[in-house]
Scaffold this motif. Sequence first.
Motif, PDB file in Angstrom:
ATOM      1  N   LEU A  84       0.809  -1.354   0.017  1.00  0.00           N
ATOM      2  CA  LEU A  84      -0.071   0.009  -0.121  1.00  0.00           C
ATOM      3  C   LEU A  84       0.982   1.452  -0.008  1.00  0.00           C
ATOM      4  CD1 LEU A  84      -3.003   0.876  -0.054  1.00  0.00           C
ATOM      5  CD2 LEU A  84      -2.869   0.804   2.623  1.00  0.00           C
ATOM      6  N   VAL A  85       1.944   1.187   0.882  1.00  0.00           N
ATOM      7  CA  VAL A  85       2.895   2.402   0.786  1.00  0.00           C
ATOM      8  C   VAL A  85       3.403   2.742  -0.710  1.00  0.00           C
ATOM      9  CG1 VAL A  85       5.228   3.368   1.520  1.00  0.00           C
ATOM     10  CG2 VAL A  85       3.524   2.041   3.084  1.00  0.00           C
ATOM     11  N   ALA A  86       3.761   1.753  -1.474  1.00  0.00           N
ATOM     12  CA  ALA A  86       4.332   1.882  -2.748  1.00  0.00           C
ATOM     13  C   ALA A  86       3.033   2.571  -3.675  1.00  0.00           C
ATOM     14  CB  ALA A  86       4.675   0.561  -3.193  1.00  0.00           C
ATOM     15  N   ARG A  87       1.915   2.488  -3.237  1.00  0.00           N
ATOM     16  CA  ARG A  87       0.980   3.301  -4.119  1.00  0.00           C
ATOM     17  C   ARG A  87       0.724   4.630  -3.979  1.00  0.00           C
ATOM     18  NH1 ARG A  87      -1.830  -0.381  -7.440  1.00  0.00           N
ATOM     19  NH2 ARG A  87      -1.330  -2.426  -7.423  1.00  0.00           N
ATOM     20  N   VAL A  88       1.480   5.096  -3.002  1.00  0.00           N
ATOM     21  CA  VAL A  88       0.898   6.398  -2.645  1.00  0.00           C
ATOM     22  C   VAL A  88       1.076   7.446  -4.011  1.00  0.00           C
ATOM     23  CG1 VAL A  88       2.112   8.699  -1.579  1.00  0.00           C
ATOM     24  CG2 VAL A  88       1.885   6.454  -0.367  1.00  0.00           C
ATOM     25  N   GLY A  89      -0.104   8.203  -4.117  1.00  0.00           N
ATOM     26  CA  GLY A  89       0.008   9.254  -5.388  1.00  0.00           C
ATOM     27  C   GLY A  89      -0.789   8.349  -6.561  1.00  0.00           C
ATOM     28  N   THR A  90      -1.428   7.224  -6.473  1.00  0.00           N
ATOM     29  CA  THR A  90      -2.063   6.436  -7.160  1.00  0.00           C
ATOM     30  C   THR A  90      -3.590   6.339  -7.136  1.00  0.00           C
ATOM     31  OG1 THR A  90      -1.759   4.344  -6.417  1.00  0.00           O
ATOM     32  CG2 THR A  90      -0.188   5.259  -8.045  1.00  0.00           C
ATOM     33  N   ASP A  91      -4.237   6.114  -7.880  1.00  0.00           N
ATOM     34  CA  ASP A  91      -5.429   5.659  -7.822  1.00  0.00           C
ATOM     35  C   ASP A  91      -5.869   4.177  -7.442  1.00  0.00           C
ATOM     36  OD1 ASP A  91      -6.787   8.432  -8.456  1.00  0.00           O
ATOM     37  OD2 ASP A  91      -6.606   7.821 -10.616  1.00  0.00           O
ATOM     38  N   LEU A  92      -6.613   4.147  -6.422  1.00  0.00           N
ATOM     39  CA  LEU A  92      -7.090   2.748  -5.937  1.00  0.00           C
ATOM     40  C   LEU A  92      -8.014   2.161  -6.711  1.00  0.00           C
ATOM     41  CD1 LEU A  92      -6.276   3.354  -2.033  1.00  0.00           C
ATOM     42  CD2 LEU A  92      -4.476   2.328  -3.671  1.00  0.00           C
ATOM     43  N   GLY A  93      -9.118   2.741  -7.030  1.00  0.00           N
ATOM     44  CA  GLY A  93     -10.380   2.283  -7.763  1.00  0.00           C
ATOM     45  C   GLY A  93     -11.567   3.060  -7.283  1.00  0.00           C
ATOM     46  N   THR A  94     -12.289   2.599  -8.206  1.00  0.00           N
ATOM     47  CA  THR A  94     -13.916   3.192  -8.133  1.00  0.00           C
ATOM     48  C   THR A  94     -14.806   2.095  -7.985  1.00  0.00           C
ATOM     49  OG1 THR A  94     -12.999   5.082  -9.625  1.00  0.00           O
ATOM     50  CG2 THR A  94     -15.425   4.380  -9.302  1.00  0.00           C
ATOM     51  N   THR A  95     -15.656   2.298  -7.155  1.00  0.00           N
ATOM     52  CA  THR A  95     -16.659   1.493  -6.468  1.00  0.00           C
ATOM     53  C   THR A  95     -17.878   1.326  -7.977  1.00  0.00           C
ATOM     54  OG1 THR A  95     -18.172   2.773  -5.816  1.00  0.00           O
ATOM     55  CG2 THR A  95     -16.625   2.029  -4.294  1.00  0.00           C
ATOM     56  N   ASP A  96     -18.657   0.152  -7.540  1.00  0.00           N
ATOM     57  CA  ASP A  96     -19.884   0.117  -8.510  1.00  0.00           C
ATOM     58  C   ASP A  96     -20.814   1.323  -7.949  1.00  0.00           C
ATOM     59  OD1 ASP A  96     -19.005  -2.018 -10.152  1.00  0.00           O
ATOM     60  OD2 ASP A  96     -19.811  -3.507  -8.638  1.00  0.00           O
ATOM     61  N   TRP A  97     -22.070   1.422  -8.830  1.00  0.00           N
ATOM     62  CA  TRP A  97     -22.838   2.185  -8.408  1.00  0.00           C
ATOM     63  C   TRP A  97     -23.731   1.848  -7.225  1.00  0.00           C
ATOM     64  CZ3 TRP A  97     -22.286   7.293  -9.695  1.00  0.00           C
ATOM     65  CH2 TRP A  97     -21.749   7.376 -11.048  1.00  0.00           C
ATOM     66  N   TYR A  98     -24.344   2.865  -6.417  1.00  0.00           N
ATOM     67  CA  TYR A  98     -25.043   2.351  -5.346  1.00  0.00           C
ATOM     68  C   TYR A  98     -26.165   3.164  -5.205  1.00  0.00           C
ATOM     69  CZ  TYR A  98     -25.878   2.169  -0.228  1.00  0.00           C
ATOM     70  OH  TYR A  98     -26.403   1.978   1.053  1.00  0.00           O
ATOM     71  N   ASP A  99     -27.334   2.532  -5.137  1.00  0.00           N
ATOM     72  CA  ASP A  99     -28.683   3.089  -5.040  1.00  0.00           C
ATOM     73  C   ASP A  99     -29.030   3.918  -3.667  1.00  0.00           C
ATOM     74  OD1 ASP A  99     -29.416   2.335  -7.609  1.00  0.00           O
ATOM     75  OD2 ASP A  99     -30.001   0.434  -6.924  1.00  0.00           O
ATOM     76  N   VAL A 100     -29.220   5.103  -3.767  1.00  0.00           N
ATOM     77  CA  VAL A 100     -29.654   5.777  -2.398  1.00  0.00           C
ATOM     78  C   VAL A 100     -31.196   5.949  -2.620  1.00  0.00           C
ATOM     79  CG1 VAL A 100     -29.619   7.912  -1.316  1.00  0.00           C
ATOM     80  CG2 VAL A 100     -27.470   7.120  -2.724  1.00  0.00           C
ATOM     81  N   THR A 101     -31.868   4.960  -1.729  1.00  0.00           N
ATOM     82  CA  THR A 101     -33.361   4.739  -1.524  1.00  0.00           C
ATOM     83  C   THR A 101     -33.825   5.625  -0.350  1.00  0.00           C
ATOM     84  OG1 THR A 101     -33.239   2.816  -0.089  1.00  0.00           O
ATOM     85  CG2 THR A 101     -33.115   2.541  -2.786  1.00  0.00           C
ATOM     86  N   GLN A 102     -35.216   5.883  -0.264  1.00  0.00           N
ATOM     87  CA  GLN A 102     -35.543   6.331   0.785  1.00  0.00           C
ATOM     88  C   GLN A 102     -35.635   5.624   2.060  1.00  0.00           C
ATOM     89  OE1 GLN A 102     -36.973   9.901   1.103  1.00  0.00           O
ATOM     90  NE2 GLN A 102     -36.626   9.328   3.299  1.00  0.00           N
ATOM     91  N   ASP A 103     -35.731   4.453   1.849  1.00  0.00           N
ATOM     92  CA  ASP A 103     -35.975   3.300   2.800  1.00  0.00           C
ATOM     93  C   ASP A 103     -34.225   3.544   3.609  1.00  0.00           C
ATOM     94  OD1 ASP A 103     -38.509   2.397   2.406  1.00  0.00           O
ATOM     95  OD2 ASP A 103     -37.792   0.626   1.522  1.00  0.00           O
ATOM     96  N   ARG A 104     -33.135   3.455   2.826  1.00  0.00           N
ATOM     97  CA  ARG A 104     -31.970   3.599   3.508  1.00  0.00           C
ATOM     98  C   ARG A 104     -31.667   4.962   3.964  1.00  0.00           C
ATOM     99  NH1 ARG A 104     -28.579   1.131  -1.425  1.00  0.00           N
ATOM    100  NH2 ARG A 104     -28.687  -1.346  -0.925  1.00  0.00           N
ATOM    101  N   ILE A 105     -32.133   5.953   3.671  1.00  0.00           N
ATOM    102  CA  ILE A 105     -32.081   7.343   4.416  1.00  0.00           C
ATOM    103  C   ILE A 105     -32.930   7.287   5.517  1.00  0.00           C
ATOM    104  CG2 ILE A 105     -32.783   9.836   4.121  1.00  0.00           C
ATOM    105  CD1 ILE A 105     -32.252   9.368   1.109  1.00  0.00           C
ATOM    106  N   THR A 106     -33.975   6.611   5.458  1.00  0.00           N
ATOM    107  CA  THR A 106     -34.968   6.732   6.748  1.00  0.00           C
ATOM    108  C   THR A 106     -34.223   5.902   7.770  1.00  0.00           C
ATOM    109  OG1 THR A 106     -37.066   7.049   5.362  1.00  0.00           O
ATOM    110  CG2 THR A 106     -37.264   6.145   7.651  1.00  0.00           C
ATOM    111  N   ALA A 107     -33.849   4.715   7.427  1.00  0.00           N
ATOM    112  CA  ALA A 107     -33.190   3.966   8.189  1.00  0.00           C
ATOM    113  C   ALA A 107     -31.825   4.614   9.009  1.00  0.00           C
ATOM    114  CB  ALA A 107     -32.562   2.704   7.719  1.00  0.00           C
ATOM    115  N   PHE A 108     -31.126   5.491   8.112  1.00  0.00           N
ATOM    116  CA  PHE A 108     -30.261   5.998   8.694  1.00  0.00           C
ATOM    117  C   PHE A 108     -30.546   7.007   9.735  1.00  0.00           C
ATOM    118  CE2 PHE A 108     -27.065   9.590   8.795  1.00  0.00           C
ATOM    119  CZ  PHE A 108     -25.951   9.174   9.111  1.00  0.00           C
TER     120      PHE A 108
END
Length: 150
Positions: A10-34
């Motif tokens: 991990l130290v050797a990767r300083v200054g680099t992109d580690l990656g990007t996630t898949d898309w995640y759905d933001v729903t009212q149920d999730r917001i309400t649970a939070f």
Amino acid sequence: MLKLNGIDELVARVGTDLGTTDWYDVTQDRITAFAHDTEDFERIHVDPERGREAGFGGTIAHGMYTLSLGPRFLYEVFEMNGHSLGLNYGFDTVRFLNPVRVGSRIRMSARLQDARPIDGGYRFTIRQTFQIEGHDKPACVADAVVAYFH
């Protein structure tokens, strides 16, 4: 997913992109649970009419909800092995730049900004950029600090 075997990789990767996630759905149920979990019932998060009155077209996610997805998303970006313990060490900066409307999809990209030795391991600063599908301006940009110990 990036698979790392040991802190040095991990130290050797300083200054680099580690990656990007898949898309995640933001729903009212999730917001309400939070809202229930945090007891933060600000109406723009749980009442669509109040969200419309405020100019958002409906409810929006709590900024802290978006930020709280960081650890979940990091597990999707990379797998770290060969260490005894990994800890959330805090944040250097957090900025909420664009509201996340209910029904949106978000994802996070991670860039390793810095690595500094600490007793027994390293602390890493990871720039987390939370993107909203279809928007140029991110929802949130945060410099998360994670510690890994040998």
